[in-house]
Motif scaffolding. Structure first.
Motif, mmCIF file in Angstrom:
data_model
loop_
_atom_site.group_PDB
_atom_site.id
_atom_site.type_symbol
_atom_site.label_atom_id
_atom_site.label_comp_id
_atom_site.label_asym_id
_atom_site.label_seq_id
_atom_site.Cartn_x
_atom_site.Cartn_y
_atom_site.Cartn_z
ATOM 1 N N PRO A 102 3.512 14.503 -17.046
ATOM 2 C CA PRO A 102 3.089 15.814 -16.544
ATOM 3 C C PRO A 102 4.162 16.463 -15.690
ATOM 4 C CG PRO A 102 2.020 14.068 -15.317
ATOM 5 C CD PRO A 102 2.743 13.402 -16.447
ATOM 6 N N VAL A 103 4.113 17.786 -15.607
ATOM 7 C CA VAL A 103 5.052 18.575 -14.808
ATOM 8 C C VAL A 103 4.390 18.892 -13.479
ATOM 9 C CG1 VAL A 103 6.370 20.714 -14.665
ATOM 10 C CG2 VAL A 103 6.064 19.570 -16.875
ATOM 11 N N HIS A 104 5.073 18.600 -12.365
ATOM 12 C CA HIS A 104 4.565 18.909 -11.034
ATOM 13 C C HIS A 104 4.981 20.337 -10.673
ATOM 14 C CE1 HIS A 104 3.173 14.851 -9.838
ATOM 15 N NE2 HIS A 104 4.055 14.476 -10.756
ATOM 16 N N VAL A 105 4.023 21.221 -10.610
ATOM 17 C CA VAL A 105 4.295 22.643 -10.362
ATOM 18 C C VAL A 105 4.658 22.841 -8.901
ATOM 19 C CG1 VAL A 105 3.334 24.968 -10.440
ATOM 20 C CG2 VAL A 105 2.729 23.287 -12.212
ATOM 21 N N GLN A 106 5.778 23.517 -8.654
ATOM 22 C CA GLN A 106 6.275 23.721 -7.297
ATOM 23 C C GLN A 106 6.227 25.179 -6.849
ATOM 24 O OE1 GLN A 106 6.957 21.174 -5.420
ATOM 25 N NE2 GLN A 106 6.800 19.645 -7.051
ATOM 26 N N SER A 107 5.961 26.126 -7.745
ATOM 27 C CA SER A 107 5.956 27.533 -7.350
ATOM 28 C C SER A 107 5.138 28.337 -8.350
ATOM 29 C CB SER A 107 7.380 28.087 -7.272
ATOM 30 O OG SER A 107 8.007 28.060 -8.537
ATOM 31 N N ASP A 108 4.815 29.581 -7.959
ATOM 32 C CA ASP A 108 4.078 30.473 -8.855
ATOM 33 C C ASP A 108 4.903 30.820 -10.091
ATOM 34 O OD1 ASP A 108 2.162 30.373 -6.980
ATOM 35 O OD2 ASP A 108 2.383 32.429 -6.250
ATOM 36 N N GLY A 109 6.209 31.000 -9.903
ATOM 37 C CA GLY A 109 7.058 31.313 -11.048
ATOM 38 C C GLY A 109 7.100 30.196 -12.069
ATOM 39 N N GLU A 110 7.181 28.978 -11.593
ATOM 40 C CA GLU A 110 7.189 27.846 -12.516
ATOM 41 C C GLU A 110 5.865 27.744 -13.258
ATOM 42 O OE1 GLU A 110 8.008 22.995 -12.394
ATOM 43 O OE2 GLU A 110 7.946 24.206 -10.560
ATOM 44 N N TRP A 111 4.753 28.067 -12.568
ATOM 45 C CA TRP A 111 3.435 28.023 -13.213
ATOM 46 C C TRP A 111 3.340 29.077 -14.325
ATOM 47 C CZ3 TRP A 111 -0.743 25.398 -14.170
ATOM 48 C CH2 TRP A 111 -1.922 26.044 -14.510
ATOM 49 N N GLN A 112 3.772 30.298 -14.048
ATOM 50 C CA GLN A 112 3.716 31.349 -15.059
ATOM 51 C C GLN A 112 4.631 31.042 -16.240
ATOM 52 O OE1 GLN A 112 1.565 33.724 -15.087
ATOM 53 N NE2 GLN A 112 0.736 33.298 -13.030
ATOM 54 N N SER A 113 5.782 30.455 -15.946
ATOM 55 C CA SER A 113 6.691 30.078 -17.022
ATOM 56 C C SER A 113 6.086 28.998 -17.919
ATOM 57 C CB SER A 113 8.018 29.600 -16.431
ATOM 58 O OG SER A 113 8.882 29.129 -17.437
ATOM 59 N N LEU A 114 5.371 28.061 -17.307
ATOM 60 C CA LEU A 114 4.743 26.985 -18.072
ATOM 61 C C LEU A 114 3.655 27.539 -18.988
ATOM 62 C CD1 LEU A 114 4.891 23.839 -18.214
ATOM 63 C CD2 LEU A 114 2.951 23.812 -16.642
ATOM 64 N N LEU A 115 2.875 28.496 -18.503
ATOM 65 C CA LEU A 115 1.817 29.083 -19.331
ATOM 66 C C LEU A 115 2.380 29.909 -20.476
ATOM 67 C CD1 LEU A 115 -0.758 30.259 -16.626
ATOM 68 C CD2 LEU A 115 -0.923 28.264 -18.103
ATOM 69 N N SER A 116 3.494 30.586 -20.231
ATOM 70 C CA SER A 116 4.052 31.456 -21.269
ATOM 71 C C SER A 116 4.802 30.682 -22.350
ATOM 72 C CB SER A 116 4.988 32.479 -20.625
ATOM 73 O OG SER A 116 6.062 31.829 -19.965
ATOM 74 N N LYS A 117 5.406 29.552 -22.014
ATOM 75 C CA LYS A 117 6.201 28.811 -22.982
ATOM 76 C C LYS A 117 5.386 27.863 -23.845
ATOM 77 C CE LYS A 117 10.498 28.838 -20.285
ATOM 78 N NZ LYS A 117 11.522 28.006 -19.600
ATOM 79 N N ASN A 118 4.187 27.505 -23.437
ATOM 80 C CA ASN A 118 3.394 26.511 -24.155
ATOM 81 C C ASN A 118 2.097 27.142 -24.640
ATOM 82 O OD1 ASN A 118 4.791 23.679 -23.537
ATOM 83 N ND2 ASN A 118 4.831 24.906 -21.657
ATOM 84 N N SER A 119 1.694 26.725 -25.828
ATOM 85 C CA SER A 119 0.449 27.235 -26.399
ATOM 86 C C SER A 119 -0.753 26.692 -25.644
ATOM 87 C CB SER A 119 0.363 26.863 -27.878
ATOM 88 O OG SER A 119 -0.895 27.216 -28.412
#
Length: 980
Positions: A4-21
């Motif tokens: 799993p990826v440990h989310v460290q910021s809002d930007g990283e969270w949005q990037s994770l949602l946009s790159k993965n189905s």
């Protein structure tokens, strides 16, 4: 497959949602027990099903990423949310491995091209969740066969149990099991079962096993079953047992294996108070409202405010209404996932833990009733006393009284109504006096770090590092441990080498009292300089913020500074003058040990760690010769605030202290930087602080208006420097010689020295370090001085003039006083009948006793009785007398103390009965009487010494006679020569 990826910021969270189905997110907390239990299962699922740019697994810490948790509606931990193309398709609340596995399997099907409507037809109600409940069940052949087999098994089991008299299955139980399509919670043989399919199957299987196992029937338990129950009871309840938990056979085996239990199990023994928050949230009182404030990122935060009760509106809720609200909150919690459901391994444990939880809730309810009743009684008594004084014409202070100029015409309440505003402005302690250590950013991270090691080992290491039981060489010295403990702290943070257990001992024994002392000083500095000192730097165009150096507090100073900085930042945000959730700035801490640094990193975020103080005093300019430097000199690092705790006392030589002070002064910002020096509260600690103050006034700062300068011959040419503007912020209100430190250096027999006290709430691990787990109230005493560089004091009146004005008082004065020109109380006030005596250090640099009788002023008399040690006094006094200061005598004053208190030895030789005897006049008296043998030995020794003395006297006389004869012979020889 990756984890799993440990989310460290809002930007990283949005990037994770946009790159993965598909994204499967685990919202957890470090303090959550069920989160830790299901974490390995989530890790395995992540490694098995993760696919690049298709399926991703994420872990989100709700404490660190509160905005993400609020945006996704996370209210309980753990919560698993499945996103498809950025939208939520399923939410699972609670530690439910089977439901999580099933949901992940469906989520993987979405990544392969499935549609969310087809895969997730009816999310159903998960354990502790609030999803929709299907109106009807989709039956299958497998489910029907399972139900039929259960009914048959229950039938035969009930017949068998009727003969044995063991388990009686009630008709309503059978109906509850058969009615699988019902909603809500049903009572089965193993406790409460939710209606979700996976949970129902698990509950039915547990019920079936509980009814069919021989261990559930008394008299039919095998030795293995009894031993299993006993071992599980030992694992769950340690050295205690709930009442009636084990049968006679089981208890006999328990005593044979482990001995009798120490006592009956309490809720604290199984962690119920720690995890009671999993039972739900308490309903707010009716005088509280909620607003949603929109954040910059598009989310919302919840703001709670109190609704004032105006005339004619509903009054404050009664005690019965508040208790009924609490009871309703407890009842509403029953439908959510609880701590007991997460940890109970069998029905017996579930029942025992449920009883303990009920006992805990009953105790909490009783405590709440007592607190509400006590608070209501105190408020009514206070209001009644005030109304009585109003009727008698003894109102202490009225904001609408024209005799009180300089005060805004507004009606206030509480302390502002009873005290003069200058008294409130001059307070040293806050309200309440006791400081509470921040739980989220300080206490909880330290407790989590200490949980890795048993506290008994940490306590032993702390006692070895800090001088024994009670930790006398820690920043806080117990009352009975002060004698003989005149050194610095036993384990400073800049120590290069620390073992693992020593680093834990530092966290447990050093940081809590260090935080309390630094917080007390920072609050005083903030009051005296005002909020503008912080807010102006926060509003600068470059938005660099404030830079802070914690040199000696081991990170406790940074935590204390964050509390003050965040408060000022919130004020600016409300005014709309700044934007952002976090105030800008740089934080630096001195830590010499790698082991200590790794521990502090876990809760000191965005912090720079240095192994020692940077030395810019002896370094050259950074320009030209370096690749990253231009033609202009590179600006050296400077700090707006330097917290120097326990740095000077450990240095025995004055020139070492001078070197540290020079280095700190070089690091301090020339435009308003603040240096705070803190040491332990004993004569040597005060002398270290006073030496710093004396050196700054004589060598670093320009003299204030009306203050005499230091003669040039007293300056040390080795440390001579150009003086600059600056002033002492606190605690001194004078810039002359300290009345308690008129002669530099150590002083023997010092009784009076300047120090202050701060009360704080001890965390549990700190009370265990001290060996007293019942007392949660701690006190730390310290000496300190705070200096601002580059700015002169606003009021430049001479000290004697400021003292005269303060003695006259500002109660009815047209002039508003500068709080830094008022006398400060250096001892607790002496309260007598009809008058109060205050020991103050005046702006003139003298220690005086001011007397405030009731006849002088009712308001001044009232405020004097309510004053505290360390407060500034602005309301004057009727009489004053000089107070003698007991500073002892210096080491080199030539007195008897300087010689160690010994008188010179004098021996008298006398002739008694024809023999000589020696007698010492100032001989020390023997504490114990000598025996016969000792007396005989002394007598023989005395006789031998007398004989030796007599022989030497005879030899001296004989030598004299021989010399006389030789002299006479020489004279005769000279006469004969002359005759010839």
């Amino acid at each position: 497959m990756s984890g799993p990826v440990h989310v460290q910021s809002d930007g990283e969270w949005q990037s994770l949602l946009s790159k993965n189905s598909v994204v499967v997110a685990d919202f957890y907390a470090d303090w959550c027990g069920p989160c830790k239990m299901i974490a390995p299962h989530f890790e395995r699922l992540a490694k098995e099903h993760s696919r690049p740019n298709k399926v991703a697994f994420a872990k989100v810490n709700v404490d660190n990423q509160a905005n993400i948790a609020r945006t996704n509606g996370v209210t309980a931990m753990p919560t698993f949310v499945i996103f498809h193309n950025g939208s939520t398709v399923q939410t699972i609340r609670g530690a439910n491995p089977s439901a999580l596995t099933e949901a992940v399997t469906k989520a993987v099907a979405l990544a392969d091209g499935g549609k969310a409507e087809a895969v997730f037809k009816t999310p159903g109600r998960t354990l502790g969740g609030d999803g929709p409940v299907p109106a009807q069940r989709h039956w299958s052949v497998t489910v029907l066969l399972n139900v039929v087999m259960m009914l048959v098994g229950l039938y035969f089991t009930s017949l068998f149990s009727a003969r044995r008299g063991a388990v009686h299955v009630q008709p309503e139980e059978t109906a509850a099991i058969a009615g699988e399509a019902g909603s809500g919670w049903r009572t089965g043989a193993s406790g409460q079962c939710p209606t979700a399919t996976t949970e129902t199957e698990r509950c039915f299987s547990t019920s079936k096993a509980a009814l069919q196992e021989p261990s559930a029937i008394p008299g039919s338990q095998s030795a293995e079953d009894i031993e299993k129950v006993v071992r599980e009871a030992k694992q769950r309840f340690r050295d205690t047992l709930p009442k009636g938990y084990l049968s006679v056979e089981e208890y006999a085996l328990y005593e044979r294996l482990y001995g009798p239990p120490l006592r009956e199990t309490a809720p604290e023994d199984v962690g119920i108070p720690t995890h009671a928050d999993m039972e739900g949230q308490v309903t707010r009182l009716s005088d509280e409202g909620t607003l949603l404030r929109e954040l910059e990122g598009g989310g919302f935060e919840e703001v709670i405010y109190r609704l004032p009760f105006a005339d004619g509106e509903a009054e404050e809720p009664s005690i019965s209404e508040q208790l009924s609200a609490s009871e309703a909150a407890v009842e509403a919690v029953e439908e959510s996932l609880s701590y007991i459901d997460a940890v109970a391994r069998n029905p017996r444990e579930h029942e025992a833990l449920q009883r303990l939880m009920q006992d805990f809730k009953a105790a909490q309810k009783k405590q709440m009733e007592e607190e509400i009743v006590a608070a209501r009684a105190e408020a009514e008594a206070e209001q009644e006393a005030y109304e009585m004084k109003e009727e008698e014409g003894e109102v202490l202070f009225d904001e609408q009284d024209p005799a009180s100029p300089g005060v805004e015409m507004q009606v206030l309440s509480g302390e502002a109504r009873r005290f003069h505003p200058y008294t409130l402005q001059g307070r040293f302690h806050g309200s309440p006096v006791e400081i509470s250590l921040p739980q989220t950013s300080f206490v909880t991270p330290i407790r989590d770090l200490l949980d890795r090691t048993h506290l008994s080992h940490v306590k032993a290491a702390a006692e070895a590092a800090f001088g024994g039981p009670g930790l006398p060489t820690s920043p806080s010295t117990p009352e009975g441990k002060k004698n003989g403990q005149m050194g610095g702290v036993g384990l400073p943070p800049d120590q290069r080498h620390m073992t693992e257990i020593e680093a834990d001992a530092f966290l447990a024994g050093f940081l809590p009292p260090a935080y309390a002392s630094v917080t007390s000083v920072l609050r005083e500095v903030r009051r005296r300089l005002g909020s503008d000192w912080i807010q102006e730097r926060l509003k600068r165009s470059e938005n660099a913020g404030l830079s802070v150096l914690d040199a000696g507090a081991g990170g406790a100073g940074l935590i204390a500074w964050e509390q003050i900085l965040n408060a000022e930042w919130d004020l600016l945000r409300e005014k709309g003058e700044v934007k952002g959730t976090q105030p800008p700035g740089r934080k630096t801490v001195i830590t010499g040990s790698d082991r200590l640094r790794h521990r502090l990193k876990s809760f000191l975020h965005n912090t720079t760690f240095l192994p020692r103080l940077p030395d810019y005093e002896h370094s050259g300019e950074m320009q030209g010769e370096h690749l990253d430097a231009g033609d202009k000199p590179q600006p050296r690092k400077s700090y707006d605030l330097i917290i120097a705790s326990h740095l000077f006392l450990k240095e025995k030589q004055d020139h070492y202290r001078q070197a540290i002070l020079n280095n700190l002064w070089t690091l301090l910002n020339k435009d308003g930087g603040v240096l705070i020096v803190i040491e332990k509260a004993h004569p040597r600690g005060f002398e270290a602080v006073a030496h710093v103050r004396d050196t700054l006034l004589k060598q670093f700062l320009l003299p204030q208006n009306g203050e005499p300068g230091t003669p040039a011959e007293e300056l040390n040419p080795a440390f001579h420097r150009e003086r600059e503007a600056g002033h002492i912020i606190a605690p001194c209100t004078n810039h002359g010689t300290c009345p308690m430190y008129k002669e530099a250096g150590k002083s023997k027999g010092r009784k009076d020295y300047c120090y202050f006290n701060q009360r704080f709430t001890r965390p549990t691990f700190y009370t265990k370090m001290l060996g007293n787990s019942s007392n949660t109230q701690g006190d730390v005493e310290f000496s300190y001085v705070a200096i601002q560089r580059g700015h002169l004091k606003a009021d430049q009146r001479p000290g004697w003039k400021a003292t005269e004005q303060a003695f006259a008082g500002y109660e009815h004065s047209q002039e508003s006083p500068d709080m830094q020109t008022l006398p400060r109380m250096v001892l607790p006030p002496l309260k007598r009948k009809g008058h109060v005596t205050l020991d103050v250090c005046t702006p003139e640099g003298k220690i005086e006793r001011w007397t405030v009788p009731k006849s002088f002023s009712k308001l001044a008399y009232h405020d004097a009785r309510k004053s505290h040690w360390g407060d500034l006094w602005a309301l004057g006094a009727k009489t004053k007398v000089a107070r003698s200061v007991r500073v002892g005598s210096g080491v080199d004053d030539g007195g008897k103390r300087a010689e160690g208190g010994k008188k010179p030895r004098k021996v008298e030789i006398s002739m008694d009965g024809g023999r000589l005897s020696a007698n010492e006049k100032n001989a020390r008296k023997e504490r114990r009487s000598k025996g016969k043998r000792d007396r005989q030995t002394d007598l023989i020794k005395e006789i031998l010494e007398a004989e030796d003395l007599e022989e030497r006297e005879i030899e001296r006389e004989m030598d004299g006679e021989v010399e006389e004869e030789l002299r006479l012979e020489e004279e005769e020889e000279e006469k004969r020569k002359r005759r010839r």
